[in-house]
Design a protein around this motif. Sequence first.
Motif, PDB file in Angstrom:
ATOM      1  N   PRO A 245       0.825  -1.222   0.000  1.00 36.71           N
ATOM      2  CA  PRO A 245       0.000   0.000   0.000  1.00 36.71           C
ATOM      3  C   PRO A 245       0.855   1.267   0.000  1.00 36.71           C
ATOM      4  N   LEU A 246       1.480   1.543  -1.122  1.00 35.84           N
ATOM      5  CA  LEU A 246       2.388   2.682  -1.234  1.00 35.84           C
ATOM      6  C   LEU A 246       1.691   3.867  -1.889  1.00 35.84           C
ATOM      7  N   GLN A 247       1.941   5.061  -1.356  1.00 35.84           N
ATOM      8  CA  GLN A 247       1.433   6.282  -1.954  1.00 35.84           C
ATOM      9  C   GLN A 247       2.509   6.914  -2.824  1.00 35.84           C
ATOM     10  N   ASP A 248       2.165   8.013  -3.472  1.00 34.27           N
ATOM     11  CA  ASP A 248       3.155   8.683  -4.312  1.00 34.27           C
ATOM     12  C   ASP A 248       4.055   9.563  -3.459  1.00 34.27           C
ATOM     13  N   ALA A 249       5.094  10.097  -4.095  1.00 30.81           N
ATOM     14  CA  ALA A 249       6.106  10.865  -3.367  1.00 30.81           C
ATOM     15  C   ALA A 249       5.523  12.130  -2.753  1.00 30.81           C
ATOM     16  N   ALA A 250       4.592  12.772  -3.439  1.00 30.69           N
ATOM     17  CA  ALA A 250       4.013  14.016  -2.918  1.00 30.69           C
ATOM     18  C   ALA A 250       3.266  13.765  -1.610  1.00 30.69           C
ATOM     19  N   SER A 251       2.529  12.662  -1.529  1.00 28.94           N
ATOM     20  CA  SER A 251       1.804  12.340  -0.299  1.00 28.94           C
ATOM     21  C   SER A 251       2.761  12.054   0.850  1.00 28.94           C
ATOM     22  N   ILE A 252       3.882  11.425   0.523  1.00 26.60           N
ATOM     23  CA  ILE A 252       4.874  11.136   1.565  1.00 26.60           C
ATOM     24  C   ILE A 252       5.458  12.433   2.115  1.00 26.60           C
ATOM     25  N   MET A 253       5.772  13.367   1.228  1.00 31.61           N
ATOM     26  CA  MET A 253       6.332  14.645   1.662  1.00 31.61           C
ATOM     27  C   MET A 253       5.337  15.392   2.535  1.00 31.61           C
ATOM     28  N   ALA A 254       4.080  15.328   2.190  1.00 34.64           N
ATOM     29  CA  ALA A 254       3.064  16.023   2.984  1.00 34.64           C
ATOM     30  C   ALA A 254       2.954  15.427   4.377  1.00 34.64           C
ATOM     31  N   SER A 255       3.065  14.111   4.473  1.00 33.12           N
ATOM     32  CA  SER A 255       2.991  13.458   5.783  1.00 33.12           C
ATOM     33  C   SER A 255       4.188  13.821   6.643  1.00 33.12           C
ATOM     34  N   ALA A 256       5.349  13.916   6.037  1.00 30.04           N
ATOM     35  CA  ALA A 256       6.559  14.218   6.803  1.00 30.04           C
ATOM     36  C   ALA A 256       6.608  15.668   7.237  1.00 30.04           C
ATOM     37  N   ALA A 257       5.887  16.540   6.540  1.00 34.21           N
ATOM     38  CA  ALA A 257       5.924  17.972   6.868  1.00 34.21           C
ATOM     39  C   ALA A 257       5.177  18.291   8.148  1.00 34.21           C
ATOM     40  N   ASP A 258       4.361  17.385   8.640  1.00 34.23           N
ATOM     41  CA  ASP A 258       3.600  17.611   9.861  1.00 34.23           C
ATOM     42  C   ASP A 258       4.561  17.709  11.054  1.00 34.23           C
ATOM     43  N   GLN A 259       4.484  18.795  11.822  1.00 35.21           N
ATOM     44  CA  GLN A 259       5.397  19.041  12.932  1.00 35.21           C
ATOM     45  C   GLN A 259       4.912  18.351  14.216  1.00 35.21           C
ATOM     46  N   THR A 260       4.794  17.048  14.166  1.00 37.35           N
ATOM     47  CA  THR A 260       4.379  16.279  15.336  1.00 37.35           C
ATOM     48  C   THR A 260       5.525  15.371  15.762  1.00 37.35           C
ATOM     49  N   PRO A 261       5.469  14.829  16.982  1.00 33.92           N
ATOM     50  CA  PRO A 261       6.569  13.971  17.437  1.00 33.92           C
ATOM     51  C   PRO A 261       6.802  12.796  16.487  1.00 33.92           C
ATOM     52  N   PRO A 262       8.036  12.275  16.430  1.00 41.21           N
ATOM     53  CA  PRO A 262       8.353  11.163  15.519  1.00 41.21           C
ATOM     54  C   PRO A 262       7.493   9.925  15.748  1.00 41.21           C
ATOM     55  N   GLN A 263       7.022   9.716  16.991  1.00 43.97           N
ATOM     56  CA  GLN A 263       6.248   8.512  17.265  1.00 43.97           C
ATOM     57  C   GLN A 263       4.949   8.465  16.468  1.00 43.97           C
ATOM     58  N   THR A 264       4.449   9.637  16.068  1.00 46.76           N
ATOM     59  CA  THR A 264       3.200   9.666  15.312  1.00 46.76           C
ATOM     60  C   THR A 264       3.422   9.488  13.817  1.00 46.76           C
ATOM     61  N   HIS A 265       4.671   9.350  13.397  1.00 47.91           N
ATOM     62  CA  HIS A 265       4.987   9.184  11.971  1.00 47.91           C
ATOM     63  C   HIS A 265       5.310   7.725  11.645  1.00 47.91           C
ATOM     64  N   ARG A 266       4.646   6.800  12.325  1.00 46.19           N
ATOM     65  CA  ARG A 266       4.927   5.384  12.081  1.00 46.19           C
ATOM     66  C   ARG A 266       4.626   4.987  10.639  1.00 46.19           C
ATOM     67  N   ASP A 267       3.744   5.749   9.961  1.00 48.82           N
ATOM     68  CA  ASP A 267       3.428   5.425   8.577  1.00 48.82           C
ATOM     69  C   ASP A 267       4.638   5.584   7.671  1.00 48.82           C
ATOM     70  N   LEU A 268       5.629   6.398   8.104  1.00 49.93           N
ATOM     71  CA  LEU A 268       6.838   6.569   7.291  1.00 49.93           C
ATOM     72  C   LEU A 268       7.743   5.340   7.342  1.00 49.93           C
TER      73      LEU A 268
END
Length: 730
Positions: A245-268
């Motif tokens: 279930p992979l998204q495109d690069a733009a969606s990944i960049m948008a998810s990483a831009a969120d300024q939340t703690p690293p623990q909430t970025h498990r989708d990365l």
Amino acid sequence: MPRPPKPSAKVDISEAERLPVHPRRKKVPAEERKRVATACNRCNVKRIKCSGESPCRQCSASQRPCQYPEPIEKVLIPRAELDALRRKCALFDGMLAGNGGAGSSSGGGMLSPFSDPMAGSSRGDVSAVDSDVQTVGNGGKILADTDGTERYLGETSGATFLDHLKSFIKTSGTFAFLDQPHGVSFVQSIGVYQTYDSRPLQLPTGINALWLPSQPQMAEMLNDLTYFINDGNGRFPSGGILFWPLQDAASIMASAADQTPPQTHRDLALYHAAFAFASLLQLTDVNSKVEGQLGEPFFARARMLLGNPLDFTLHSSDDAVVLALMALYLVENNRRDAAYIAIGNAMQVSIMHGTHRGLVADEVKRRTFWTVYILDRWLSCLQGRPPGIPEDAVQVPLPQPCFGLPPPDGLRAHIALSRISDFIVRNSYQPQARDGSNRAIVHIERVMQQLSEWLAHLPDTLRPPVVPDSPDVVEVPQITDAPSQVDDRACCVLHMAYNQLIILTIRPMFLAAVKKAVADGLITGRWSIDEHPHVERIKECGEAARRNLRLGRWVRRISPRQKLLLQDLHHIFNGAVILMLHQIGFANMLTRDSYLIEFALEVFDREAATGSNYGKDCVKVLRDLLALVRRLRARFYGDDPDLRGPLPGEQALMSLRNMAPPPTLVDPSNEVDVAMMDALGFDPGQLTIANFPEQVPFQEHSLDLATVQEILMWWGLDYQLSYSDPLTVY
């Protein structure tokens, strides 16, 4: 000795029950007898005089059934003949036990084509490495890696089969002057298999888990990844045979831009695992596969985001697919044991969240579970170990067509093939038939029927691709607007997996048949595998190997940078080994087989040039094995005029009978040893080294007891034996 107590009249005595003969009773001549020779059962138990009629007077008076024991026919033979028969029975019992009479190595005591005839014995010229190899259960082995770490590998593992082949080559090489330098390392590596699990990946520390490559770099890596292990960026008619279930690069960049703690970025974590795998797809240049260039930083970020893999309270159902992709990455780095553990963790995460019971309505999560299932079954078969979940516990609906997702045809077919693979592995752990029957052929036919039905029910998008047979075809087909199966890399890989299961099913019988053919040639002079009652199945195994080598050649041509994954290399390696075994068993050597073997050597030469340790080990094994096969053919079939001189049957038999082992190898008090010498025509009282006639080709060699015993065991192999006969209970 006191007499046994008289049974009470109230005790119900069985009509067939009798007491043993009284220990003080002496044999009385017939003319002096006062009693009948045989009393009825009831008079015998009550210890009363029987009149001998039918019914006797005692039984008539008490109105009881009168029954006499069945007469036993006695045959008188000389004592010497009886002793000889007992010795031969001891010999055969020892050979059937697979270790020269020291006890059975398998549950049912059936003769195994892969059992070591000298296991557990210190007699004979057996090297230390041979004696250290442990055969476990129904044919699996404890093998050591190059660092000396031992692991269990089951019978479906290619390493286990290769170890059986090494033992066969070592023994048969005694008759082919295999004391030459070429191929010695192959024979000496018995008990050793190739893996780098004892050498952990050198992962960097102190890295930023949220760091990502540039958007163009991510797009390029995702494009590579989806071509090799997904749906070919939407171009494969099959829809791919795995789902990520992979998204495109733009969606990944948008998810990483969120300024939340690293623990909430498990989708990365999924994308870092994907980038780690994609990094390996670029490594095709010379010396490109070196530590530090294997995508380790991406893999370390994925691990950091997932946290402790043993703390399942931290995991969600989405983490299972991350662990599965990490397992695939570990496989590519030749760490299959670590991958087996990782995919096991992925399956446990799925089980904890009930995904295996179909408690999710999301088609994406269903497909990701089936991807975990497929990799679990593949690694189980690759290592010969149990899967992470039993088949009857899985109740997830099969993938269905869904808008926005690739067609499910390839994934559904891969699931069905994985179930057949699971059937093969699962049955390799079954005990032998208690009734002593041999039903290995029943198992083989059942698997072949399942594979035939699988092939017949494939949709048109998954029909077997027709690839060029000639190695001279070098042009890659142009990608058209309507790609076919021949352009569908996933479809080609799926059919390579299908052919591999055919090889996996038949190759134990193939090796057993070759062993018997070699022993027949040495002892009787009749050297042909064509007389095998199931020779057509054996030929199917060879054809499957040829198809896989042709498909492997085609997959390399249509892949970017001619990149082959480890699964592709594994299929090519196994195909080449089967064709070399074919050259030992069959006198007619096909020219096309030589071309295909040369292709396999060229593939692993190129892989070794990148710095891949897996490629280096595989090409070394193939070259050593090919050198040994050529010498065997030269000796047995006379291919080389300089080495021509196959042993006529009478000379071979005379040689075996004239070659007594050194006295230290024979225990005169051991009935098995004495029976073995008697079967070979030796005088047990004169066990001395004999002189050979000059015309015997192996006059400079000596056959120890272990070699003679193993050859005789090959000679007596049942044609239907397979996988140490664990698969004979169905």
